[in-house]
Design a protein around this motif. Structure first.
Motif, PDB file in Angstrom:
ATOM      1  N   PRO A 186      96.857  95.677  27.615  1.00 32.37           N
ATOM      2  CA  PRO A 186      95.748  95.798  28.568  1.00 32.37           C
ATOM      3  C   PRO A 186      95.947  96.958  29.559  1.00 32.37           C
ATOM      4  O   PRO A 186      94.969  97.554  30.011  1.00 32.37           O
ATOM      5  N   GLN A 187      97.206  97.280  29.851  1.00 32.92           N
ATOM      6  CA  GLN A 187      97.465  98.385  30.789  1.00 32.92           C
ATOM      7  C   GLN A 187      96.899  99.705  30.265  1.00 32.92           C
ATOM      8  O   GLN A 187      96.462 100.552  31.036  1.00 32.92           O
ATOM      9  N   LEU A 188      96.923  99.859  28.943  1.00 30.80           N
ATOM     10  CA  LEU A 188      96.406 101.099  28.364  1.00 30.80           C
ATOM     11  C   LEU A 188      94.892 101.178  28.552  1.00 30.80           C
ATOM     12  O   LEU A 188      94.329 102.248  28.753  1.00 30.80           O
TER      13      LEU A 188
ATOM     14  N   ASN B 189      90.127  98.861  15.848  1.00 26.41           N
ATOM     15  CA  ASN B 189      91.545  99.103  16.073  1.00 26.41           C
ATOM     16  C   ASN B 189      91.836  99.425  17.533  1.00 26.41           C
ATOM     17  O   ASN B 189      92.855  99.012  18.082  1.00 26.41           O
ATOM     18  N   LEU B 190      90.906 100.156  18.144  1.00 30.17           N
ATOM     19  CA  LEU B 190      91.053 100.480  19.563  1.00 30.17           C
ATOM     20  C   LEU B 190      91.055  99.195  20.394  1.00 30.17           C
ATOM     21  O   LEU B 190      91.903  98.992  21.262  1.00 30.17           O
ATOM     22  N   ASP B 191      90.100  98.296  20.083  1.00 33.46           N
ATOM     23  CA  ASP B 191      90.042  97.019  20.805  1.00 33.46           C
ATOM     24  C   ASP B 191      91.322  96.217  20.601  1.00 33.46           C
ATOM     25  O   ASP B 191      91.823  95.571  21.521  1.00 33.46           O
TER      26      ASP B 191
ATOM     27  N   LEU C  86      95.159 107.763  21.413  1.00 37.50           N
ATOM     28  CA  LEU C  86      94.940 106.679  20.453  1.00 37.50           C
ATOM     29  C   LEU C  86      94.029 107.152  19.316  1.00 37.50           C
ATOM     30  O   LEU C  86      94.258 106.841  18.147  1.00 37.50           O
ATOM     31  N   LEU C  87      93.002 107.936  19.672  1.00 33.91           N
ATOM     32  CA  LEU C  87      92.099 108.431  18.632  1.00 33.91           C
ATOM     33  C   LEU C  87      92.830 109.391  17.687  1.00 33.91           C
ATOM     34  O   LEU C  87      92.575 109.397  16.482  1.00 33.91           O
ATOM     35  N   MET C  88      93.762 110.170  18.240  1.00 39.30           N
ATOM     36  CA  MET C  88      94.578 111.022  17.368  1.00 39.30           C
ATOM     37  C   MET C  88      95.402 110.165  16.410  1.00 39.30           C
ATOM     38  O   MET C  88      95.630 110.552  15.264  1.00 39.30           O
ATOM     39  N   GLY C  89      95.836 109.009  16.905  1.00 37.86           N
ATOM     40  CA  GLY C  89      96.596 108.091  16.052  1.00 37.86           C
ATOM     41  C   GLY C  89      95.767 107.610  14.868  1.00 37.86           C
ATOM     42  O   GLY C  89      96.294 107.272  13.818  1.00 37.86           O
ATOM     43  N   ALA C  90      94.434 107.586  15.058  1.00 42.22           N
ATOM     44  CA  ALA C  90      93.535 107.125  14.000  1.00 42.22           C
ATOM     45  C   ALA C  90      93.099 108.275  13.094  1.00 42.22           C
ATOM     46  O   ALA C  90      92.125 108.148  12.353  1.00 42.22           O
TER      47      ALA C  90
ATOM     48  N   GLN D  97     104.022 104.841  28.555  1.00 45.02           N
ATOM     49  CA  GLN D  97     104.096 105.850  27.491  1.00 45.02           C
ATOM     50  C   GLN D  97     104.621 105.229  26.200  1.00 45.02           C
ATOM     51  O   GLN D  97     104.148 105.557  25.116  1.00 45.02           O
ATOM     52  N   GLN D  98     105.587 104.320  26.328  1.00 48.99           N
ATOM     53  CA  GLN D  98     106.102 103.661  25.133  1.00 48.99           C
ATOM     54  C   GLN D  98     105.011 102.784  24.498  1.00 48.99           C
ATOM     55  O   GLN D  98     104.863 102.755  23.281  1.00 48.99           O
ATOM     56  N   MET D  99     104.235 102.101  25.370  1.00 52.42           N
ATOM     57  CA  MET D  99     103.096 101.313  24.853  1.00 52.42           C
ATOM     58  C   MET D  99     102.136 102.216  24.096  1.00 52.42           C
ATOM     59  O   MET D  99     101.628 101.868  23.020  1.00 52.42           O
ATOM     60  N   LEU D 100     101.877 103.387  24.680  1.00 56.04           N
ATOM     61  CA  LEU D 100     100.928 104.316  24.069  1.00 56.04           C
ATOM     62  C   LEU D 100     101.464 104.815  22.728  1.00 56.04           C
ATOM     63  O   LEU D 100     100.717 104.936  21.746  1.00 56.04           O
ATOM     64  N   SER D 101     102.769 105.076  22.707  1.00 55.60           N
ATOM     65  CA  SER D 101     103.386 105.547  21.466  1.00 55.60           C
ATOM     66  C   SER D 101     103.228 104.498  20.357  1.00 55.60           C
ATOM     67  O   SER D 101     102.890 104.823  19.214  1.00 55.60           O
ATOM     68  N   ILE D 102     103.457 103.228  20.719  1.00 53.63           N
ATOM     69  CA  ILE D 102     103.301 102.140  19.740  1.00 53.63           C
ATOM     70  C   ILE D 102     101.819 101.970  19.386  1.00 53.63           C
ATOM     71  O   ILE D 102     101.451 101.837  18.215  1.00 53.63           O
ATOM     72  N   GLY D 103     100.966 101.995  20.412  1.00 53.58           N
ATOM     73  CA  GLY D 103      99.530 101.838  20.189  1.00 53.58           C
ATOM     74  C   GLY D 103      98.978 102.925  19.277  1.00 53.58           C
ATOM     75  O   GLY D 103      98.179 102.659  18.371  1.00 53.58           O
TER      76      GLY D 103
END
Lengths: 299, 236
Positions: free
Chosen positions: B122-124, B113-115, B99-103, B140-146
């Motif tokens: 919530p699973q993430l 944004n993380l919050d 997620l931090l890489m996404g930022a 993983q799909q949630m993470l990809s979108i997140g």
């Protein structure tokens, strides 16, 4: 990991005063260990953190060595200046060709860098400025520090390259490299300028490798294409990295020290067995330690 | 106001032309779907918008700015985000590191944004310390979108939301996407094989075939059309 990095740092610093008590033989052995360790740290920046195996990285060892020698002999520069400029020449060459070269990945990239190494060896064997196949003789160092100076230069390059690895492990810059290693498309779609970052990583690798080459040239006082573009050195560097642990801060140190010390002992006792031992180590690493002694995530 | 406007977009790989003269737009706040058979150029179009594939011809406008000459990272900065097909994550990094890489391009409001992402998924949050490689397909799909959301996108492109996922998982992801669209006002461009799903959650849709747009319209009208139902949904 944290503890191991500190241990590496402490051991490295403790080795500075060692020449006071070491014999000339062990001083030379350790200098060559430091040399291999620095090369392995350089490769770790690229293969370990960025995921690009530069099998022909010794190309930059050669370029750094020749540049240093030519700058000393033809331009009359003092060694220190020639060495730094030599490292920069290797680094700039790498940075310039990286955007094209690094469109290739894994085996293809590895083979292409090896081709570069072989092509440069041929080129340097046929240029006037490099002395062709005869090579170049460098002046012998006659300063007050004696041969210890090479021990200390190699040790300092080792220290510097260790610190570079430590910085990469911790920093935002390092995260960009690791992101490229993990998944280049994901890195690019996260907004990482992948071409820039991997070119910089390639340049850092080449800079350290070039410094080692330059120091080596002055140390042995005679260079020719065969010794400066030696494929065996590439192999040793890779075995050391795989043995120690790819993409870890302490791995190159552990790998290069154990490999070079073992190989030195075997070399002195059984000259003809040397290659066999290298081969056996490669096999054992592949079979038993696919992630290296320090099991790495990328292993 | 249009978030994205593609005009005469043509591109391909090597010598092979994949998409030709694509005309497509996304309005502010809209969800637009692209569907069509395999090899029709849907993913290639998203990659072209993201900057992963250079255009051979045509233009891309993002808001009022022309973006087709910009490198991928500059487009991310401006608010174009792609959750690529096959989920391309950093499998050796933790969920939070991903997620931090996404930022990467948006470092001012990382904490908020993380919050926000953890609020939607919530699973993430529960798995924040786990390696991305250890997550289930849905996570993983949630993470990809997140990860894409962490770049504060104005346009979120998702390539194959449903790929390899159980129908129940896909449904809940689709609901979260419509919530994100509503609450954050993020426009979305979805490439989807699951046509009924694509038409249910989108406002408008485009049908790609052999690299061209062969049909388009409002999703609630397309879903009633016989030809669409027969060809893409297996219904008579």
């Amino acid at each position: 990991m944290e503890k191991l990095s500190k241990l590496v740092l402490v051991l490295t610093l403790l080795m500075y005063p060692l020449p006071l008590i070491l014999s000339g033989y062990w001083e030379r052995v350790l200098a060559s260990v430091f040399m291999l360790t620095s090369l392995t740290y350089a490769q770790n920046v690229l293969l370990g953190y960025t995921g690009y195996p530069a099998f022909g990285a010794i190309a930059f060892f050669g370029v750094g060595g020749y540049a240093t020698a030519i700058l000393m002999i033809k331009a009359g520069l003092p060694f220190g200046v020639a060495l730094i400029v030599g490292g920069l020449v290797a680094s700039l060459l790498a940075f310039a060709i990286a955007p094209a070269l690094m469109r290739l990945k894994s085996h293809y990239f590895a083979i292409t860098t090896l081709a570069l190494q072989i092509a440069l060896a041929e080129l340097f064997a046929n240029l006037d400025i490099t002395g062709g196949a005869y090579g170049i003789n460098l002046p012998i160092y006659r300063g007050f520090l004696g041969t210890q100076i090479f021990y200390h230069i190699f040790l300092s390059i080792l220290l510097g390259s260790f610190l570079v690895n430590l910085f990469i492990e911790k920093s935002r810059f390092g995260y960009a490299l690791k992101a490229i290693r993990e998944d280049e498309i994901a890195a690019e779609s996260s907004g990482v300028n992948t071409v820039l970052f991997k070119s910089v990583a390639f340049g850092i690798m080449a800079f350290i490798t070039g410094l080692v080459g330059g120091t080596y040239a002055y140390w042995i006082t005679y260079i020719d294409p065969e010794s400066m573009f030696d494929p065996l050195l590439s192999v040793k560097m890779f075995v050391a990295l795989l043995f120690g642990g790819v993409g870890t801060v302490a791995g190159p140190f552990i790998g290069a020290f154990s490999l070079e010390l073992v190989s030195e002992l075997v070399w002195s006792k059984f000259v003809e067995l040397h290659g066999v031992v290298l081969g056996v180590i490669i096999l054992l690493v592949i079979l038993l330690l696919p992630g290296g002694v320090l099991k790495s995530r990328s292993g | 106001m249009r978030v994205l406007e593609a005009k005469e977009v043509t591109t391909g790989y090597g010598d092979v032309e994949i998409i030709k003269n694509i005309e497509l737009y996304v309005n502010d706040g809209e969800i637009v779907a692209i569907f069509g058979s395999n090899g029709s150029g849907k993913s290639t179009f998203l990659k072209a918008v993201a900057g992963l594939v250079p255009l051979w011809n045509g233009t891309l406008h993002f808001g009022s700015e022309r973006i087709d000459e910009l490198p991928a990272y500059e487009r991310v900065k401006r608010g174009v985000a792609l959750a690529p097909e096959g989920r391309h994550l950093f499998l050796g990094m933790s969920v939070e590191e991903n997620l931090l890489m996404g930022a990467w391009t948006k470092r001012d409001r990382v904490k908020q944004n993380l919050d926000k992402v953890y609020g939607y998924f919530p699973q993430l949050k529960e798995k924040r310390g786990s390696l991305a490689g250890d997550l289930s397909g849905g996570q993983q799909q949630m993470l990809s979108i997140g990860k894409a959301l962490m770049s504060e996108p104005k346009l979120l492109m998702i390539d194959e939301l449903s790929l390899g996922l159980a129908p129940a998982v896909v449904d809940s992801l689709a609901q979260i996407l419509t919530r994100i669209n509503r609450e954050e006002g993020i426009s979305m461009l979805l490439v989807e094989q699951e046509v009924s799903l694509a038409l249910e959650i989108s406002n408008r849709a485009y049908v790609f075939d052999l690299g061209r747009v062969v049909d388009s319209g409002r999703s609630d009208e397309l879903i009633k059309r016989d030809s669409i139902r027969k060809t893409y949904m297996g219904l008579a």
